[in-house]
Design a protein around this motif. Structure first.
Motif, PDB file in Angstrom:
ATOM      1  N   TRP A 342       0.838  -1.210   0.000  1.00  0.00           N
ATOM      2  CA  TRP A 342       0.000   0.000   0.000  1.00  0.00           C
ATOM      3  C   TRP A 342       0.870   1.257   0.000  1.00  0.00           C
ATOM      4  O   TRP A 342       0.665   2.168  -0.801  1.00  0.00           O
ATOM      5  CB  TRP A 342      -0.918  -0.010   1.222  1.00  0.00           C
ATOM      6  CG  TRP A 342      -1.635   1.278   1.446  1.00  0.00           C
ATOM      7  CD1 TRP A 342      -2.808   1.696   0.864  1.00  0.00           C
ATOM      8  CD2 TRP A 342      -1.212   2.355   2.309  1.00  0.00           C
ATOM      9  NE1 TRP A 342      -3.144   2.950   1.305  1.00  0.00           N
ATOM     10  CE2 TRP A 342      -2.184   3.379   2.189  1.00  0.00           C
ATOM     11  CE3 TRP A 342      -0.137   2.548   3.155  1.00  0.00           C
ATOM     12  CZ2 TRP A 342      -2.092   4.584   2.885  1.00  0.00           C
ATOM     13  CZ3 TRP A 342      -0.035   3.742   3.861  1.00  0.00           C
ATOM     14  CH2 TRP A 342      -1.004   4.737   3.727  1.00  0.00           C
ATOM     15  N   GLN A 346       1.388   4.409  -3.200  1.00  0.00           N
ATOM     16  CA  GLN A 346       0.769   5.727  -3.072  1.00  0.00           C
ATOM     17  C   GLN A 346       1.588   6.779  -3.824  1.00  0.00           C
ATOM     18  O   GLN A 346       2.775   6.950  -3.556  1.00  0.00           O
ATOM     19  CB  GLN A 346       0.646   6.124  -1.598  1.00  0.00           C
ATOM     20  CG  GLN A 346      -0.140   5.142  -0.748  1.00  0.00           C
ATOM     21  CD  GLN A 346      -1.519   4.860  -1.301  1.00  0.00           C
ATOM     22  OE1 GLN A 346      -2.324   5.773  -1.469  1.00  0.00           O
ATOM     23  NE2 GLN A 346      -1.794   3.604  -1.604  1.00  0.00           N
ATOM     24  N   ASP A 396      -2.257   7.872   7.924  1.00  0.00           N
ATOM     25  CA  ASP A 396      -2.943   7.694   6.636  1.00  0.00           C
ATOM     26  C   ASP A 396      -3.378   6.241   6.457  1.00  0.00           C
ATOM     27  O   ASP A 396      -4.472   5.956   5.962  1.00  0.00           O
ATOM     28  CB  ASP A 396      -2.018   8.099   5.481  1.00  0.00           C
ATOM     29  CG  ASP A 396      -1.783   9.600   5.419  1.00  0.00           C
ATOM     30  OD1 ASP A 396      -2.518  10.350   6.091  1.00  0.00           O
ATOM     31  OD2 ASP A 396      -0.851  10.019   4.697  1.00  0.00           O
ATOM     32  N   TRP A 397      -2.505   5.309   6.849  1.00  0.00           N
ATOM     33  CA  TRP A 397      -2.811   3.884   6.745  1.00  0.00           C
ATOM     34  C   TRP A 397      -3.989   3.517   7.650  1.00  0.00           C
ATOM     35  O   TRP A 397      -4.915   2.815   7.231  1.00  0.00           O
ATOM     36  CB  TRP A 397      -1.572   3.085   7.120  1.00  0.00           C
ATOM     37  CG  TRP A 397      -1.736   1.612   7.337  1.00  0.00           C
ATOM     38  CD1 TRP A 397      -1.577   0.943   8.512  1.00  0.00           C
ATOM     39  CD2 TRP A 397      -2.045   0.601   6.362  1.00  0.00           C
ATOM     40  NE1 TRP A 397      -1.768  -0.408   8.344  1.00  0.00           N
ATOM     41  CE2 TRP A 397      -2.066  -0.654   7.029  1.00  0.00           C
ATOM     42  CE3 TRP A 397      -2.335   0.631   5.003  1.00  0.00           C
ATOM     43  CZ2 TRP A 397      -2.336  -1.852   6.372  1.00  0.00           C
ATOM     44  CZ3 TRP A 397      -2.611  -0.577   4.342  1.00  0.00           C
ATOM     45  CH2 TRP A 397      -2.613  -1.778   5.022  1.00  0.00           C
ATOM     46  N   PHE A 400      -7.129   4.861   6.196  1.00  0.00           N
ATOM     47  CA  PHE A 400      -7.486   4.045   5.035  1.00  0.00           C
ATOM     48  C   PHE A 400      -8.199   2.769   5.483  1.00  0.00           C
ATOM     49  O   PHE A 400      -9.230   2.384   4.926  1.00  0.00           O
ATOM     50  CB  PHE A 400      -6.217   3.712   4.243  1.00  0.00           C
ATOM     51  CG  PHE A 400      -6.388   2.655   3.194  1.00  0.00           C
ATOM     52  CD1 PHE A 400      -7.078   2.920   2.021  1.00  0.00           C
ATOM     53  CD2 PHE A 400      -5.845   1.382   3.371  1.00  0.00           C
ATOM     54  CE1 PHE A 400      -7.243   1.938   1.043  1.00  0.00           C
ATOM     55  CE2 PHE A 400      -5.991   0.402   2.413  1.00  0.00           C
ATOM     56  CZ  PHE A 400      -6.695   0.673   1.242  1.00  0.00           C
TER      57      PHE A 400
END
Length: 422
Positions: A342, A346, A396-397, A400
């Motif tokens: 992931w 990005q 951010d992870w 998400f």
């Protein structure tokens, strides 16, 4: 012509090492650093060999000649004088072990202490027993290959390559220092067994991540308390990218600032695979899980097992994934691969004209995964922790993952509505 004392005293260092012959194989080896070493060249069993007697003036000309006579006497009896090595000075850097000591001391201060210790331990375990007491000039490519094959026979192909690399670096150091003139590992290219294809830990395609997150969120087993701890452990390891062992043994006193803006989990060097302390910046979601479990449990471990003051068992999380239907599809260690995929995918547009660039620098990803710095020199200088950008990346992870969980819940809700309308 035999050497004279005055000739030896007046011998000056030059840019390159040179020899002053005394006769019958005995000569004085003058190194660029000014040191003067007595050596005897002889043949035994058809092989040319080199014996070191020590340094001048510790060993004078008369003593060197006496040692030559002793060595010649051994040869006359059919014995190899190297077995006895009369008068050898163990400080002269002639054996592989002593040259390795000089090489290691020369670079030790630039290495991570744990890495330096591992390198020396490998030499002591795998190299020195066979080659350590041999003179550098006597070590042949087949001698090195025999050591490598022994390591390969126990299946440690990565260790065998590292051993060859270390031996080669010792010789390169010795050549530069004027101790020897050739490197036996230079002739081993292509002789080592190839590495087997890497078998990666099972992990899902990112497209199936919503299913994984949703099932973890609804995980249950016999006993509500056990379900909550297992569920929290699975989600926490997914949020932080740590290894199973690092999570299982997490202790309450390793967590700092959980109620503040910059919570951190500080894992000690003794628990890390690479042998150095690892700082894990925590997202809001991860900090919340840690805070709740610390308040919820009496154990010193954040994720306690079924026995008093024992950590979560090794198989708890993987068996939970089996129960959720992910057998052979996803492992706990594979969570790291999911997160890495992931992060590395990005991209953002920057500049005019627009250019696509990585959102997260490779160093941030590798440091979060607690991988070692492959480039030794770069690793020595790159001591940055990148806490702020890693914290942003992990947040951010986490966001998400939350969106993925919400999207699954929303889909289920729509499905229920449609069934009701029918």
């Amino acid at each position: 012509m035999a050497l004279k004392e005055l000739q030896i005293k007046n011998a000056r260092a030059k840019d390159r090492p040179y020899k002053l012959a005394d006769g019958e194989g005995l000569f004085l080896f003058v190194k660029p650093n000014g040191s003067k070493l007595w050596r005897l060249k002889y043949r035994f069993m058809g092989k040319e060999k080199l014996l070191s007697f020590g340094a001048y003036p510790d060993i004078g000309i008369s003593a060197a000649r006496e040692l030559r006579a002793i060595a010649k006497g051994a040869l006359a009896k059919g014995e190899d004088p190297m077995v006895v090595r009369p008068g050898q000075d163990s400080r002269d850097g002639e054996t592989l072990r002593s040259a390795a000591t000089l090489w290691h001391r020369n670079r030790e201060s630039s290495l991570d202490p744990a890495h330096a210790k591992r390198v020396w331990s490998r030499l002591e375990r795998d190299v020195f027993p066979s080659l350590g007491d041999m003179l550098l000039q006597d070590v042949s490519p087949p001698d090195v290959l025999k050591v490598i094959r022994k390591i390969e026979d126990r299946g440690a192909l990565d260790i065998s390559r590292r051993a060859k690399q270390s031996i080669g670096q010792i010789y390169q150091f010795a050549i530069a220092s004027g101790i020897c003139s050739s490197d036996p590992t230079a002739h081993l290219r292509g002789a080592l067994k190839p590495r087997p294809r890497v078998k990666h830990m099972a992990k899902l395609p990112l497209a199936q991540l919503p299913e994984l997150v949703s099932k973890i969120d609804h995980y249950s087993e016999e006993g509500q308390r056990r379900s909550e701890i297992t569920r929290a452990a699975l989600m926490f390891v997914l949020l932080t990218w740590v290894r199973t062992k690092e999570l299982r043994l997490a202790k309450k006193d390793e967590f700092e600032g959980l109620g503040g803006r910059s919570p951190v989990w500080r894992i000690g060097a003794d628990r890390m695979k690479m042998g150095r302390e690892h700082l894990v910046p925590l997202s809001r979601q991860a900090a919340k899980i840690a805070s709740e479990l610390i308040a919820f449990t009496d154990s010193e471990f954040v994720f306690p097992g079924t026995k008093p003051n024992q950590p979560l068992s090794e198989n708890t999380m993987i068996y939970a994934l089996y129960r959720l239907g992910f057998h052979s599809r996803q492992t706990v260690h594979g969570f790291r691969g999911l997160a890495s995929t992931w992060a590395n995918e990005q991209m953002v547009q920057t500049g005019k004209p627009a250019v696509w660039t990585r959102r997260y620098h490779a160093d941030w990803v590798e440091l979060q995964l607690a991988h070692s710095e492959e480039n030794e020199v770069r690793g020595a200088y790159n001591a940055a922790e990148y806490l702020a950008p890693r914290r942003s990346m992990l947040q951010d992870w986490a966001d998400f993952l939350l969106r993925e969980r919400c999207s699954v819940a929303s889909e289920k809700s729509r499905s229920v509505e449609q069934l009701t309308l029918r």
